[in-house]
Design a protein around this motif. Structure first.
Motif: not given
Ligand SMILES: Cc1cc2nc3c(=O)[nH]c(=O)nc-3n(C[C@H](O)[C@H](O)[C@H](O)COP(=O)(O)OP(=O)(O)OC[C@H]3O[C@@H](n4cnc5c(N)ncnc54)[C@H](O)[C@@H]3O)c2cc1C
Length: 439
Positions: A155-156, A261-263, A265, A279, A281, A284, A286-287, A328
């Motif tokens: 993603y990054r 910022a990360h989204p 729900t 909730g 998961r 990567g 951030f999480t 969620t």
């Molecule tokens: C509308 C919406 C609601 C969400 N609700 C939830 C939730 O309730 N619970 C949950 O566990 N996850 C949710 N997610 C997913 C969550 O945003 C990603 O898992 C998280 O951002 C991952 O970041 P990371 O650095 O840990 O992982 P990475 O390995 O960096 O990312 C994993 C995936 O997460 C998505 N993602 C990463 N960063 C972002 C960002 N800044 N903006 C948008 N998408 C990103 C991409 O699809 C990416 O491939 C939601 C996503 C969206 C679009």
């Protein structure tokens, strides 16, 4: 809730108003030559066409960028799914026009395709063309990584390449202004171009402000629980200002004021205290750090956004299909509107199921676990295997399948596969509502 009812009409009008004036450039073609001097006619036609395509492609790209910013779209609508579809649509058609422009220009100048990638600044004309060449190169890089390589990329890196859309737009503006005799000739085109530049600068400033943390609200971690090995439930309380939200919406979250910022729900929202439970998961960078945060840690929240489950907030018969952390948006929903609901919750194992007891209490005998890995527990409501058309028909009833509204949430892959299953058993697209947690 932010929802301009006619936002799609408004956007269509804005796109038409900003693109159609460029079609008047075809008035520069001498159509009477079509019968008397075909080659002169085609030369002048191709010349104008190349420019019109370039302008229209640039305008579509501009709207794609502007409407890709949640700062802008949240003023128009909460329908993030609809805006994402529009973003993709603009990208597809913008690409066609953008690519026509350099190809026809190379044809006009009777030069080889390499001319498009020759970064020549030996004279003023070539220098201005080179701005367009840089824009083309950036565009191709973004397009290839988004349309072809996205599923194979992390993603990054993809995100950082996607940010190149900003300098790309800057080069497009300069390229057209420098070379644009048409912009100099027609005041109305110049007005459109400068309006676009102004709006672009305003959006860039606002995006930088959001990145720097302006507009976000401070919350504090007050509770943390693990579900299985990979999911953490976080409860946050507002420090001063309380953000209110409705079922199914999401917030953008940061751990530091400055940054991306990360989204996520909202799983639970307490309207009195303002407490929010998410909730999450761990997938990567951030999480994965969330589970180690101490109680008291600060969070920066921005939102809420989205309208997912709006059509489910009633007791009409409905079918919910959640995949993993896609649960969620449904937890609060079924606690309030769980009557007449068939609920399929798909997980690898029962241990991964979040809020399972609460869901069973809310939905009763219509709650089904769909468990991917073999498990020993025997129950009529535990389905082993993957979600399939057979399961939906069996549980919902063949006569009801086409009449129900379906709400799906999970990874993009999960949502697409369930959508395909539903369509294969005759469910109309208009009855399927979904939210993808990623792309
Ligand atoms: C509308 C919406 C609601 C969400 N609700 C939830 C939730 O309730 N619970 C949950 O566990 N996850 C949710 N997610 C997913 C969550 O945003 C990603 O898992 C998280 O951002 C991952 O970041 P990371 O650095 O840990 O992982 P990475 O390995 O960096 O990312 C994993 C995936 O997460 C998505 N993602 C990463 N960063 C972002 C960002 N800044 N903006 C948008 N998408 C990103 C991409 O699809 C990416 O491939 C939601 C996503 C969206 C679009």
């Amino acid at each position: 809730m932010n929802h301009l009812k006619n936002y799609k009409k408004l956007i269509t009008v804005l796109i038409l108003v900003s693109t159609t004036p460029f079609l008047f450039l075809f008035s520069k073609v001498n159509f009477s030559l079509f019968f008397s001097n075909q080659s002169t006619f085609w030369n002048s036609f191709v010349l104008v066409f190349a420019n019109v395509a370039g302008f229209i492609g640039a305008v579509l790209l501009f709207w794609q960028m502007i409407l890709g910013s949640r700062f802008v779209t949240s003023k128009l609508t909460d329908d993030t799914v609809g805006m994402n579809l529009l973003h993709r649509w603009l990208g597809t058609y913008g690409t066609i026009f953008i690519l026509i422009h350099p190809l026809l220009e190379a044809y006009n100048y009777t030069v080889s395709w390499w001319w498009l990638f020759t970064f020549n600044i030996s004279n003023e004309l070539e220098e201005h063309v080179t701005y367009g060449r840089i824009a083309l190169l950036l565009f191709l890089l973004i397009w290839v990584t988004s349309a072809i390589l996205r599923s194979k990329m992390k993603y990054r890196p993809w995100l950082y390449i996607h940010y190149l859309a900003y300098p790309l737009m800057g080069f497009v503006f300069i390229h057209a202004l420098d070379l644009g005799s048409y912009l100099a000739e027609y005041l109305y085109l110049k007005v459109i171009w400068f309006s676009m530049i102004t709006l672009f600068v305003w959006v860039v400033i606002n995006r930088l402000a959001i990145f720097a943390g302006f507009g976000s609200v401070k919350y504090q971690l007050i509770d943390k629980k693990m579900v299985g090995e990979n999911i953490v439930l976080l409860t946050l309380q507002p420090l001063r200002k309380k953000l209110s939200s409705t079922i199914g919406q999401h917030f953008y979250i940061k751990l530091k004021r400055l940054g991306v910022a990360h989204p996520f729900t909202i799983m639970e929202y307490d309207g009195v205290t303002g407490h929010l439970t998410f909730g999450i998961r761990m997938t990567g960078k951030f999480t994965k750090q969330l589970k180690d945060l101490p109680v008291g840690h600060l969070f920066y929240l921005e939102g809420p956004y989205g309208v997912f489950t709006r059509e489910a907030q009633n007791n009409d018969p409905k079918v919910i299909i959640a995949g993993g952390i896609g649960i969620t948006p449904f937890v609060q929903l079924v606690k309030k509107f769980g009557d007449n609901t068939v609920f399929f919750y798909c997980n690898r194992s029962l241990e991964d199921a979040v809020s399972r007891d609460e869901l069973i209490r809310a939905v009763g005998k219509n709650y089904y676990d769909v468990i991917n890995q073999h498990n020993r527990e025997l129950s009529a409501n535990i389905i082993n295997g993957k979600m399939s058309a057979k399961h939906i028909i069996q549980v919902v009833g063949e006569q009801n399948v086409a009449n129900r509204n379906y709400f799906i949430c999970g990874s993009a892959k999960f949502v697409k596969s369930v959508e395909k299953i539903l369509q294969s058993i005759g469910v109309a697209k208009s009855k399927i509502y979904y939210e993808e947690l990623g792309f």
